[in-house]
Motif scaffolding. Structure first.
Motif, PDB file in Angstrom:
ATOM      1  N   LEU A  66       0.843  -1.184   0.000  1.00  0.00           N
ATOM      2  CA  LEU A  66       0.000   0.000   0.000  1.00  0.00           C
ATOM      3  C   LEU A  66       0.885   1.242   0.000  1.00  0.00           C
ATOM      4  O   LEU A  66       1.967   1.269   0.561  1.00  0.00           O
ATOM      5  N   ILE A  67       0.422   2.275  -0.657  1.00  0.00           N
ATOM      6  CA  ILE A  67       1.230   3.485  -0.810  1.00  0.00           C
ATOM      7  C   ILE A  67       0.437   4.691  -0.326  1.00  0.00           C
ATOM      8  O   ILE A  67      -0.718   4.869  -0.684  1.00  0.00           O
ATOM      9  N   LEU A  68       1.075   5.456   0.487  1.00  0.00           N
ATOM     10  CA  LEU A  68       0.476   6.726   0.897  1.00  0.00           C
ATOM     11  C   LEU A  68       0.864   7.762  -0.148  1.00  0.00           C
ATOM     12  O   LEU A  68       1.996   8.226  -0.191  1.00  0.00           O
ATOM     13  N   LEU A  69      -0.092   8.091  -1.009  1.00  0.00           N
ATOM     14  CA  LEU A  69       0.196   8.858  -2.215  1.00  0.00           C
ATOM     15  C   LEU A  69       0.504  10.321  -1.905  1.00  0.00           C
ATOM     16  O   LEU A  69      -0.371  11.076  -1.509  1.00  0.00           O
ATOM     17  N   LEU A  70       1.782  10.656  -2.040  1.00  0.00           N
ATOM     18  CA  LEU A  70       2.242  12.032  -2.006  1.00  0.00           C
ATOM     19  C   LEU A  70       1.967  12.786  -0.715  1.00  0.00           C
ATOM     20  O   LEU A  70       2.122  13.991  -0.661  1.00  0.00           O
ATOM     21  N   PHE A  71       1.521  12.092   0.324  1.00  0.00           N
ATOM     22  CA  PHE A  71       1.305  12.777   1.583  1.00  0.00           C
ATOM     23  C   PHE A  71       2.346  12.338   2.593  1.00  0.00           C
ATOM     24  O   PHE A  71       2.511  11.150   2.818  1.00  0.00           O
ATOM     25  N   VAL A  72       3.003  13.255   3.171  1.00  0.00           N
ATOM     26  CA  VAL A  72       3.956  12.949   4.222  1.00  0.00           C
ATOM     27  C   VAL A  72       3.429  13.606   5.495  1.00  0.00           C
ATOM     28  O   VAL A  72       3.427  14.827   5.605  1.00  0.00           O
ATOM     29  N   GLY A  86      -7.822  20.429 -12.644  1.00  0.00           N
ATOM     30  CA  GLY A  86      -8.469  19.684 -11.578  1.00  0.00           C
ATOM     31  C   GLY A  86      -7.492  18.765 -10.858  1.00  0.00           C
ATOM     32  O   GLY A  86      -6.612  18.165 -11.473  1.00  0.00           O
ATOM     33  N   VAL A  87      -7.631  18.679  -9.547  1.00  0.00           N
ATOM     34  CA  VAL A  87      -6.757  17.833  -8.733  1.00  0.00           C
ATOM     35  C   VAL A  87      -7.615  17.076  -7.722  1.00  0.00           C
ATOM     36  O   VAL A  87      -8.824  17.277  -7.644  1.00  0.00           O
ATOM     37  N   SER A  88      -6.992  16.213  -6.961  1.00  0.00           N
ATOM     38  CA  SER A  88      -7.707  15.490  -5.916  1.00  0.00           C
ATOM     39  C   SER A  88      -7.980  16.411  -4.733  1.00  0.00           C
ATOM     40  O   SER A  88      -7.046  16.970  -4.153  1.00  0.00           O
ATOM     41  N   VAL A 112      -3.146   4.991   1.772  1.00  0.00           N
ATOM     42  CA  VAL A 112      -4.272   5.119   0.855  1.00  0.00           C
ATOM     43  C   VAL A 112      -3.776   4.747  -0.539  1.00  0.00           C
ATOM     44  O   VAL A 112      -2.742   5.235  -0.987  1.00  0.00           O
ATOM     45  N   GLU A 113      -4.525   3.902  -1.228  1.00  0.00           N
ATOM     46  CA  GLU A 113      -4.079   3.403  -2.531  1.00  0.00           C
ATOM     47  C   GLU A 113      -4.479   4.284  -3.702  1.00  0.00           C
ATOM     48  O   GLU A 113      -3.828   4.275  -4.735  1.00  0.00           O
ATOM     49  N   GLN A 114      -5.562   5.024  -3.562  1.00  0.00           N
ATOM     50  CA  GLN A 114      -6.022   5.784  -4.721  1.00  0.00           C
ATOM     51  C   GLN A 114      -6.775   7.029  -4.303  1.00  0.00           C
ATOM     52  O   GLN A 114      -7.344   7.104  -3.214  1.00  0.00           O
ATOM     53  N   PHE A 115      -6.723   8.011  -5.194  1.00  0.00           N
ATOM     54  CA  PHE A 115      -7.464   9.248  -5.026  1.00  0.00           C
ATOM     55  C   PHE A 115      -8.175   9.576  -6.328  1.00  0.00           C
ATOM     56  O   PHE A 115      -7.637   9.370  -7.411  1.00  0.00           O
ATOM     57  N   LYS A 116      -9.351  10.138  -6.207  1.00  0.00           N
ATOM     58  CA  LYS A 116     -10.116  10.586  -7.361  1.00  0.00           C
ATOM     59  C   LYS A 116      -9.589  11.951  -7.801  1.00  0.00           C
ATOM     60  O   LYS A 116      -9.217  12.784  -6.982  1.00  0.00           O
ATOM     61  N   ILE A 143       0.787  16.526 -14.509  1.00  0.00           N
ATOM     62  CA  ILE A 143       0.669  15.774 -13.262  1.00  0.00           C
ATOM     63  C   ILE A 143       1.910  14.879 -13.166  1.00  0.00           C
ATOM     64  O   ILE A 143       2.231  14.161 -14.113  1.00  0.00           O
ATOM     65  N   PRO A 144       2.666  14.927 -12.065  1.00  0.00           N
ATOM     66  CA  PRO A 144       3.881  14.102 -11.975  1.00  0.00           C
ATOM     67  C   PRO A 144       3.611  12.622 -12.220  1.00  0.00           C
ATOM     68  O   PRO A 144       2.574  12.093 -11.805  1.00  0.00           O
ATOM     69  N   SER A 145       4.534  11.967 -12.887  1.00  0.00           N
ATOM     70  CA  SER A 145       4.382  10.538 -13.194  1.00  0.00           C
ATOM     71  C   SER A 145       4.124   9.715 -11.949  1.00  0.00           C
ATOM     72  O   SER A 145       3.295   8.795 -11.949  1.00  0.00           O
ATOM     73  N   LYS A 146       4.830  10.037 -10.876  1.00  0.00           N
ATOM     74  CA  LYS A 146       4.680   9.246  -9.652  1.00  0.00           C
ATOM     75  C   LYS A 146       3.254   9.313  -9.114  1.00  0.00           C
ATOM     76  O   LYS A 146       2.740   8.333  -8.568  1.00  0.00           O
ATOM     77  N   ALA A 147       2.635  10.473  -9.241  1.00  0.00           N
ATOM     78  CA  ALA A 147       1.273  10.628  -8.743  1.00  0.00           C
ATOM     79  C   ALA A 147       0.296   9.751  -9.513  1.00  0.00           C
ATOM     80  O   ALA A 147      -0.699   9.271  -8.969  1.00  0.00           O
ATOM     81  N   ILE A 148       0.590   9.552 -10.795  1.00  0.00           N
ATOM     82  CA  ILE A 148      -0.273   8.695 -11.621  1.00  0.00           C
ATOM     83  C   ILE A 148       0.086   7.232 -11.436  1.00  0.00           C
ATOM     84  O   ILE A 148      -0.790   6.377 -11.237  1.00  0.00           O
ATOM     85  N   ASP A 149       1.382   6.920 -11.450  1.00  0.00           N
ATOM     86  CA  ASP A 149       1.819   5.524 -11.366  1.00  0.00           C
ATOM     87  C   ASP A 149       1.465   4.880 -10.035  1.00  0.00           C
ATOM     88  O   ASP A 149       1.158   3.673  -9.974  1.00  0.00           O
ATOM     89  N   LEU A 150       1.492   5.667  -8.957  1.00  0.00           N
ATOM     90  CA  LEU A 150       1.233   5.103  -7.630  1.00  0.00           C
ATOM     91  C   LEU A 150      -0.243   5.102  -7.265  1.00  0.00           C
ATOM     92  O   LEU A 150      -0.609   4.653  -6.178  1.00  0.00           O
ATOM     93  N   ASN A 151      -1.065   5.593  -8.177  1.00  0.00           N
ATOM     94  CA  ASN A 151      -2.499   5.642  -7.911  1.00  0.00           C
ATOM     95  C   ASN A 151      -3.156   4.397  -8.484  1.00  0.00           C
ATOM     96  O   ASN A 151      -3.097   4.160  -9.698  1.00  0.00           O
ATOM     97  N   ALA A 152      -3.776   3.606  -7.632  1.00  0.00           N
ATOM     98  CA  ALA A 152      -4.405   2.365  -8.081  1.00  0.00           C
ATOM     99  C   ALA A 152      -5.649   2.629  -8.920  1.00  0.00           C
ATOM    100  O   ALA A 152      -6.108   1.752  -9.657  1.00  0.00           O
ATOM    101  N   GLY A 153      -6.198   3.829  -8.809  1.00  0.00           N
ATOM    102  CA  GLY A 153      -7.376   4.167  -9.594  1.00  0.00           C
ATOM    103  C   GLY A 153      -6.998   4.833 -10.900  1.00  0.00           C
ATOM    104  O   GLY A 153      -5.828   4.925 -11.279  1.00  0.00           O
TER     105      GLY A 153
END
Length: 552
Positions: free
Chosen positions: A5-11, A149-151, A161-165, A534-544
């Motif tokens: 599981l990946i915590l997407l871009l939040f530290v 548009g962003v999450s 969290v695995e995914q964000f809309k 949108i950074p590649s990592k933000a897309i690649d690490l998003n399960a949605g």
């Protein structure tokens, strides 16, 4: 699908430093964070850390200023992607850092709002809620302008969290306006604690948000009239009374015209050479490597003003001398340290404006004792420094952000960064009124800015009529008023002039691409790069499913 599981871009910061002037370090590492934030002291430190996150978001100037009509590459290379677009891609480090810092900051705000509902209530609790809601909304305003548009994430995240809309831009603007409107009802009209959010700051930015949304396909003309109303409410009948020179003079960071700023203080920095801001290090020439002993600031010779920036001023405009170090004395900082004795100081460099038609000999003869050895650098294309520039001090330096108390180096300045000030509020009101069809009122708002900018006896020459107002004129006026302030990319993006004005006025974009028949904004699939990727990592690490912006 994912191994972990990946915590997407939040530290979520394990320990948050609070602050005095919004960043006073206070080590609470021996106290469980959640328990500490339930105390009044702990919660105040948490709120202060949310304010402090502005420093990280504004740690680099490139996303705000590079690749515009006002600044070009000097002797030092700029990040190629954000400065010239052709090679801008989803792995760009400047874009990725900005995106990440914004979401870190959002998570800080979400944490502060979470504990606002849990902490023992006092008179400041609803005010702090308003402050944090405004700051979070401001971050989303930066995001929607930059990325579309962003999450929209409003919950405190403590588990992976695995995914964000991805919300639409229309939804993001609606969220920003809703949150700022709520904040307006919670924060005070004024405060004795300079730097905290007030109603005036919220009104300024509600005006700017509505103005910006008005240009969008889902915006309406009502956005422009609403923006004008909010801007006038932020102005509240106040005129511009501080001279432009004094407004930016070191030590005057608490001028009444300053509506909202990022606070810095030497006592809060990790050291004298780290943790400060870098605004003084850009927008001018490198002066050599002995500034620590010879008394001048470090500058990176990058993001130097373009010829357009110099050309937009006239001889009647006092902002030219107040913006640029026209007379550079033997010791640069003597301009400040010996301000009362300038008439008796030897001038080392004189950057001769285009309207000074005297001969060099005649200029020296006016004060031979102080000017005999002056190096005169007359107005010419040499002022627009490039990778081929050899000499130090070859172009006028932007002096607005000089910090004579700072150590020689990059991130050493403890001068505040102005995010909103009254002069810009007038220009927001002008643009909003113009777009709403009220050119006469727009001219009035612009004339207040130009009245303050006029040299003695030149107010009439600086006054414009309603027929002079256009988007190009407003952008020119914003250029004169806001040199080096972190607005320009957003100004061009908002007004839909990013491609046309960079083609006209940005030497690097024009010669490297347009003159070769290549539109550097044209990207994949025929899309134009008017949003950042949108950074590649933000897309690649998003399960949605998370879509990329056009052109990438």
């Amino acid at each position: 699908m994912k191994n972990q599981l990946i915590l997407l871009l939040f530290v979520l910061l394990a320990s948050l430093t609070g602050c005095k002037k919004f960043l006073e370090e206070d080590n609470k590492s021996n106290i469980i964070a959640d328990e500490y934030y339930l105390t009044t002291e702990g919660y105040e430190k948490l709120v202060n850390s949310a304010y402090g996150s502005l420093r990280s978001v504004y740690s680099s100037p490139y996303l705000f200023t590079a690749g515009t009509d006002m600044y070009v590459e000097g002797r030092t290379a700029q990040p190629a992607g954000v400065s010239e677009y052709q090679n801008l891609n989803p792995d760009d480090p400047e874009v990725q850092n900005f995106y990440t810092e914004l979401y870190k900051a959002v998570q800080l705000c979400n944490t502060a709002l979470h504990f606002n509902d849990l902490t023992a209530s006092n008179a400041n609790t609803p005010i702090r809620k308003g402050e944090i809601k405004f700051i979070r909304a401001y971050y989303y305003f930066l995001m929607v302008q930059t990325f579309g548009g962003v999450s929209i994430v409003t919950d405190r995240i403590t588990e992976p969290v695995e995914q964000f809309k991805r919300n639409t831009a229309e939804e993001t603007y609606a969220f920003v306006i809703s949150e700022m409107t709520e904040a307006l009802g919670l924060v005070p009209e004024t405060t004795t604690d300079f730097g905290r959010v007030t109603k005036r700051a919220v009104r300024h930015f509600l005006a700017k948000v509505h103005l910006t949304r008005g240009y969008e396909t889902f915006g309406t003309t009502a956005d422009f009239s609403t923006a004008a109303t909010f801007a006038d409410a932020a102005i509240a009948g106040k005129t511009l009374t501080t001279s432009f020179e004094n407004l930016f003079y070191p030590g005057n960071e608490k001028d009444p015209e300053i509506i909202f700023s990022i606070q810095f203080d030497l006592a809060t920095l990790p050291s004298a050479t780290t943790g400060g801001n870098t605004q003084a290090a850009f927008f001018g020439p490198y002066g050599g490597g002995s500034g620590a002993t010879q008394g001048y600031p470090y500058r990176a010779y990058v993001l130097v003003p373009s010829m357009y920036t110099f050309d937009t001023f006239t001889e009647n405009d006092a902002r030219f001398d107040a913006t640029f170090m026209v007379n550079l004395y033997q010791r640069y900082y003597d301009y400040y340290d010996k301000s009362a004795d300038r008439a008796n100081l030897n001038i080392r460099f004189y950057y001769k404006p285009k309207w000074d038609l005297t001969t060099d000999a005649a200029w020296r003869a006016q004060d031979p004792a102080r000017r005999a050895t002056t190096t005169i650098i007359p107005y010419s294309k040499v002022w627009e420094a490039s990778r081929n520039t050899v000499a130090d001090n070859a172009t006028p330096a932007v002096k607005k952000f000089d910090d004579p108390k700072a150590q020689f180096g990059g991130a050493t300045s403890t001068r505040d960064l102005f995010l909103a000030r009254l002069g810009e509020t007038y220009l927001i009101a002008a643009e909003a009124n113009f777009k709403a069809g009220n050119a006469a009122i727009a001219a009035q708002r612009i004339n207040e800015v130009r009245r303050r900018a006029a040299k003695p006896g030149k107010v009439a020459e600086m006054t414009i009529a309603a027929g002079n107002v256009s988007i190009d004129f407003i952008l020119d006026e914003r250029a004169r008023e806001l040199v080096g302030e972190y607005h320009r990319w957003f100004d061009l993006k908002r007004t839909g002039t990013l491609m046309t004005r960079t083609k006209l006025y940005n030497r690097d974009i024009k010669t490297n691409w347009f003159d070769k028949g290549i539109n550097p904004f044209l990207g994949a699939g025929g899309g134009f790069k008017v949003l950042r990727p949108i950074p590649s990592k933000a897309i690649d690490l998003n399960a949605g499913s998370f879509s990329q912006n056009p052109g990438y």
